[in-house]
Design a protein around this motif. Structure first.
Motif, PDB file in Angstrom:
ATOM      1  N   THR A 163      34.466  41.297  35.230  1.00  0.00           N
ATOM      2  CA  THR A 163      34.220  42.669  34.823  1.00  0.00           C
ATOM      3  C   THR A 163      35.533  43.454  34.891  1.00  0.00           C
ATOM      4  O   THR A 163      36.495  43.019  35.536  1.00  0.00           O
ATOM      5  CB  THR A 163      33.187  43.339  35.742  1.00  0.00           C
ATOM      6  N   PRO A 164      35.609  44.628  34.234  1.00  0.00           N
ATOM      7  CA  PRO A 164      36.827  45.447  34.351  1.00  0.00           C
ATOM      8  C   PRO A 164      37.179  45.758  35.801  1.00  0.00           C
ATOM      9  O   PRO A 164      38.355  45.738  36.175  1.00  0.00           O
ATOM     10  CB  PRO A 164      36.462  46.717  33.569  1.00  0.00           C
ATOM     11  N   GLY A 165      36.161  46.047  36.632  1.00  0.00           N
ATOM     12  CA  GLY A 165      36.439  46.324  38.037  1.00  0.00           C
ATOM     13  C   GLY A 165      37.005  45.121  38.756  1.00  0.00           C
ATOM     14  O   GLY A 165      37.910  45.255  39.591  1.00  0.00           O
ATOM     15  N   GLN A 166      36.515  43.930  38.441  1.00  0.00           N
ATOM     16  CA  GLN A 166      37.047  42.716  39.062  1.00  0.00           C
ATOM     17  C   GLN A 166      38.469  42.444  38.593  1.00  0.00           C
ATOM     18  O   GLN A 166      39.313  41.999  39.382  1.00  0.00           O
ATOM     19  CB  GLN A 166      36.133  41.539  38.726  1.00  0.00           C
ATOM     20  N   ARG A 167      38.755  42.729  37.321  1.00  0.00           N
ATOM     21  CA  ARG A 167      40.126  42.526  36.824  1.00  0.00           C
ATOM     22  C   ARG A 167      41.099  43.493  37.491  1.00  0.00           C
ATOM     23  O   ARG A 167      42.229  43.120  37.814  1.00  0.00           O
ATOM     24  CB  ARG A 167      40.168  42.683  35.294  1.00  0.00           C
ATOM     25  N   ARG A 168      40.661  44.745  37.717  1.00  0.00           N
ATOM     26  CA  ARG A 168      41.531  45.688  38.426  1.00  0.00           C
ATOM     27  C   ARG A 168      41.762  45.233  39.861  1.00  0.00           C
ATOM     28  O   ARG A 168      42.881  45.349  40.385  1.00  0.00           O
ATOM     29  CB  ARG A 168      40.918  47.090  38.388  1.00  0.00           C
ATOM     30  N   HIS A 169      40.711  44.720  40.508  1.00  0.00           N
ATOM     31  CA  HIS A 169      40.857  44.197  41.866  1.00  0.00           C
ATOM     32  C   HIS A 169      41.895  43.082  41.898  1.00  0.00           C
ATOM     33  O   HIS A 169      42.802  43.067  42.743  1.00  0.00           O
ATOM     34  CB  HIS A 169      39.503  43.677  42.352  1.00  0.00           C
ATOM     35  N   ASP A 170      41.773  42.128  40.978  1.00  0.00           N
ATOM     36  CA  ASP A 170      42.690  40.992  40.958  1.00  0.00           C
ATOM     37  C   ASP A 170      44.109  41.437  40.628  1.00  0.00           C
ATOM     38  O   ASP A 170      45.077  40.861  41.134  1.00  0.00           O
ATOM     39  CB  ASP A 170      42.210  39.954  39.940  1.00  0.00           C
ATOM     40  N   ALA A 171      44.237  42.467  39.792  1.00  0.00           N
ATOM     41  CA  ALA A 171      45.567  42.968  39.447  1.00  0.00           C
ATOM     42  C   ALA A 171      46.252  43.578  40.674  1.00  0.00           C
ATOM     43  O   ALA A 171      47.447  43.357  40.903  1.00  0.00           O
ATOM     44  CB  ALA A 171      45.467  44.009  38.330  1.00  0.00           C
ATOM     45  N   ILE A 172      45.508  44.347  41.462  1.00  0.00           N
ATOM     46  CA  ILE A 172      46.085  44.929  42.676  1.00  0.00           C
ATOM     47  C   ILE A 172      46.490  43.823  43.644  1.00  0.00           C
ATOM     48  O   ILE A 172      47.560  43.884  44.284  1.00  0.00           O
ATOM     49  CB  ILE A 172      45.087  45.892  43.326  1.00  0.00           C
ATOM     50  N   ALA A 173      45.643  42.778  43.763  1.00  0.00           N
ATOM     51  CA  ALA A 173      45.994  41.652  44.633  1.00  0.00           C
ATOM     52  C   ALA A 173      47.263  40.962  44.141  1.00  0.00           C
ATOM     53  O   ALA A 173      48.130  40.581  44.948  1.00  0.00           O
ATOM     54  CB  ALA A 173      44.835  40.657  44.683  1.00  0.00           C
ATOM     55  N   ASP A 174      47.412  40.816  42.822  1.00  0.00           N
ATOM     56  CA  ASP A 174      48.613  40.188  42.265  1.00  0.00           C
ATOM     57  C   ASP A 174      49.859  41.018  42.559  1.00  0.00           C
ATOM     58  O   ASP A 174      50.926  40.472  42.874  1.00  0.00           O
ATOM     59  CB  ASP A 174      48.462  40.003  40.752  1.00  0.00           C
ATOM     60  N   VAL A 175      49.732  42.331  42.455  1.00  0.00           N
ATOM     61  CA  VAL A 175      50.872  43.205  42.750  1.00  0.00           C
ATOM     62  C   VAL A 175      51.277  43.073  44.218  1.00  0.00           C
ATOM     63  O   VAL A 175      52.466  43.032  44.553  1.00  0.00           O
ATOM     64  CB  VAL A 175      50.528  44.668  42.401  1.00  0.00           C
ATOM     65  N   CYS A 176      50.285  42.986  45.109  1.00  0.00           N
ATOM     66  CA  CYS A 176      50.595  42.816  46.535  1.00  0.00           C
ATOM     67  C   CYS A 176      51.298  41.485  46.777  1.00  0.00           C
ATOM     68  O   CYS A 176      52.250  41.407  47.566  1.00  0.00           O
ATOM     69  CB  CYS A 176      49.318  42.897  47.363  1.00  0.00           C
ATOM     70  N   ARG A 177      50.842  40.434  46.121  1.00  0.00           N
ATOM     71  CA  ARG A 177      51.493  39.128  46.285  1.00  0.00           C
ATOM     72  C   ARG A 177      52.930  39.165  45.773  1.00  0.00           C
ATOM     73  O   ARG A 177      53.829  38.572  46.359  1.00  0.00           O
ATOM     74  CB  ARG A 177      50.700  38.051  45.539  1.00  0.00           C
ATOM     75  N   LEU A 197      60.147  43.891  51.647  1.00  0.00           N
ATOM     76  CA  LEU A 197      59.323  44.820  52.408  1.00  0.00           C
ATOM     77  C   LEU A 197      59.868  44.961  53.830  1.00  0.00           C
ATOM     78  O   LEU A 197      60.506  44.046  54.346  1.00  0.00           O
ATOM     79  CB  LEU A 197      57.879  44.325  52.456  1.00  0.00           C
ATOM     80  N   PRO A 198      59.617  46.094  54.481  1.00  0.00           N
ATOM     81  CA  PRO A 198      60.099  46.270  55.862  1.00  0.00           C
ATOM     82  C   PRO A 198      59.452  45.254  56.796  1.00  0.00           C
ATOM     83  O   PRO A 198      58.360  44.752  56.536  1.00  0.00           O
ATOM     84  CB  PRO A 198      59.647  47.701  56.213  1.00  0.00           C
ATOM     85  N   GLU A 199      60.148  44.976  57.908  1.00  0.00           N
ATOM     86  CA  GLU A 199      59.584  44.064  58.891  1.00  0.00           C
ATOM     87  C   GLU A 199      58.401  44.717  59.593  1.00  0.00           C
ATOM     88  O   GLU A 199      58.323  45.940  59.738  1.00  0.00           O
ATOM     89  CB  GLU A 199      60.646  43.677  59.935  1.00  0.00           C
ATOM     90  N   ASN A 200      57.466  43.886  60.008  1.00  0.00           N
ATOM     91  CA  ASN A 200      56.282  44.358  60.724  1.00  0.00           C
ATOM     92  C   ASN A 200      56.247  43.655  62.075  1.00  0.00           C
ATOM     93  O   ASN A 200      55.955  42.470  62.155  1.00  0.00           O
ATOM     94  CB  ASN A 200      55.019  44.046  59.914  1.00  0.00           C
ATOM     95  N   GLY A 201      56.595  44.393  63.137  1.00  0.00           N
ATOM     96  CA  GLY A 201      56.630  43.788  64.466  1.00  0.00           C
ATOM     97  C   GLY A 201      57.716  42.744  64.605  1.00  0.00           C
ATOM     98  O   GLY A 201      57.578  41.791  65.372  1.00  0.00           O
ATOM     99  N   GLY A 202      58.795  42.901  63.841  1.00  0.00           N
ATOM    100  CA  GLY A 202      59.902  41.963  63.924  1.00  0.00           C
ATOM    101  C   GLY A 202      59.797  40.789  62.964  1.00  0.00           C
ATOM    102  O   GLY A 202      60.723  39.988  62.865  1.00  0.00           O
ATOM    103  N   ASP A 203      58.673  40.685  62.242  1.00  0.00           N
ATOM    104  CA  ASP A 203      58.489  39.588  61.301  1.00  0.00           C
ATOM    105  C   ASP A 203      58.525  40.114  59.877  1.00  0.00           C
ATOM    106  O   ASP A 203      58.204  41.274  59.605  1.00  0.00           O
ATOM    107  CB  ASP A 203      57.135  38.894  61.528  1.00  0.00           C
TER     108      ASP A 203
END
Length: 416
Positions: A230-244, A252-258
């Protein structure tokens, strides 16, 4: 008034009893126009009555807490609709005579009245009474041509027509006020559900909204005729792809030294036998299939444990498809290799044709590029991958899709 309304009600009832099929098309159109005008005129009468009843305090005299609550019970309205009726009656009462006359004459509807009244009030505050009077005439004329939505858009430039000397300054002030509201109201709320999923809600300011659109819009188009998301599922997957993609950059900045990364913990025995569940570093559980899929991605750091719980391997560098190997993979595949997909390399994961947990090595001959959607699809379908005689990937479709199982290739990224 009661006698006139009773006559009107009888006339309307007679019209309803008339067989519409026997009326000519020309008369049907004329009847529709007349019905629309009468509806607007009745709305004007209704608002006048509501305003008078509200002013007299009839509702509180009859024991109701407000006129809106009384109307809800009397007319069987939703409380929101009843409240809007009271508000609009007050707005119409305070509106210039031209607005009331337009509604009573059947040339505008209630939503247009709401737009006109609000706009005239704004014009009066910024440019004075004379400009407000001019705005009434212009807006009523526009209302005969445009619906309330378009009228609202046009009304934002009303000062250009009635007070051009102050229009530029007013537009700049409105833009600054809009920007201030956007900065004030910006927020994102992340609510964790009981099963580990997240609910996102919020408002983005103009710049962030444009950045989000630019990032996810190219990824939200269907990947082909077999894409049933669905369009909503495609938007979800697109946001996940951008995060990856952001994780993959290493910027990205370190988080707790990692470094920013996702850690998946599982047992080596369970992973190789495709039975072991996994746990994210947030404590949430994953299915064995999800663990094996995530283990393909260089932005995921698998922590593989022995039966005694000792760390056996944490992200072996030879397992990750990165550095020179990924560059070679990009040169060969040019993007997602699933047939018909146009995703570029930066949106793709490196996938082992023979999974590393099954003994597959990390080499160009055992790797392909897959976008996030097709990476997930491949781990949950019967498609298989092989390299053709020329060293380029090809896909064997499942038998239910193609009984002959003729290998397919992605021709979107061909060089010629």
């Amino acid at each position: 008034m009661i006698e006139a309304l009773e006559q009107a009600e009888a006339a309307v009832a007679a019209c309803f009893d008339t067989a519409a099929w026997a009326v000519s098309e020309r008369d049907l159109v004329a009847a529709l126009d007349a019905t629309h005008r009468i509806e607007h005129r009745l709305a004007a009468v209704k608002l006048t009555l509501v305003r008078e009843l509200d002013g007299r305090g009839t509702a509180t005299a009859q024991g109701a807490s407000s006129t809106a609550v009384w109307l809800r019970d009397r007319l069987r309205l939703g409380v929101g609709a009843a409240r809007r009726l009271v508000e609009l009656a007050a707005a119409l009462d305070a509106a210039p005579a031209g607005v009331r006359d337009a509604l009573a004459g059947g040339t505008v509807d209630l939503e247009q009245v709401r737009v006109i009244a609000g706009t005239v009030e704004t014009v009066h505050a910024s440019a004075g009474a004379e400009a407000a009077d001019k705005a009434v005439g212009v807006l009523v004329e526009w209302a005969t041509q445009f619906d309330a939505t378009l009228l609202r858009k046009l009304s934002t430039r009303i000062l250009d027509h009635v007070a051009p000397d102050v229009a530029e300054a007013a537009a700049e002030a409105a833009l600054r006020a809009q920007e201030s509201r956007a900065v004030r109201d910006r927020h994102v709320t992340i609510s964790e559900q009981s099963d580990g999923r997240l609910r996102l809600a919020g408002i983005l300011d103009t710049e962030a909204a444009a950045a989000l659109r630019a990032a996810i819009d190219p990824l939200t188009a269907p990947t082909g005729p077999d894409d049933t998301r669905t369009p909503g599922q495609r938007r979800h997957d697109a946001i996940a792809d951008v995060c990856r993609l952001a994780l993959r950059t290493g910027e990205l900045p370190e988080n707790g030294g990692d470094l920013a990364q996702v850690v998946v913990t599982t047992s080596y025995d369970g992973l190789t036998r495709q039975l072991g569940t996994g746990a994210l570093d947030t404590g949430l559980q994953l299915t064995p299939e999800a663990v094996r899929r995530l283990a393909c991605d260089a932005s995921i750091l698998p922590a593989v444990l022995t039966g005694a719980g000792q760390v056996l391997d944490v992200g072996r560098q030879r397992r990750l498809i990165a550095g020179p190997l990924r560059r070679a993979l990009v040169l060969r595949d040019r993007g997602c290799v699933f047939p018909g997909c146009d995703r570029p390399p930066r949106w793709c994961d490196g996938h082992h044709i023979r999974h590393w947990a099954d003994g597959g090595d990390t080499s160009l001959a055992n790797a392909v590029l897959l976008c996030g959607h097709h990476h997930r699809h491949l781990h949950h379908s019967d498609w298989t991958i092989q390299l053709g005689g020329d060293g380029h990937p090809e896909f064997i479709p499942p038998a239910w899709l193609d009984p002959t199982q003729v290998p397919r290739r992605n021709h979107y990224h061909r060089r010629t």
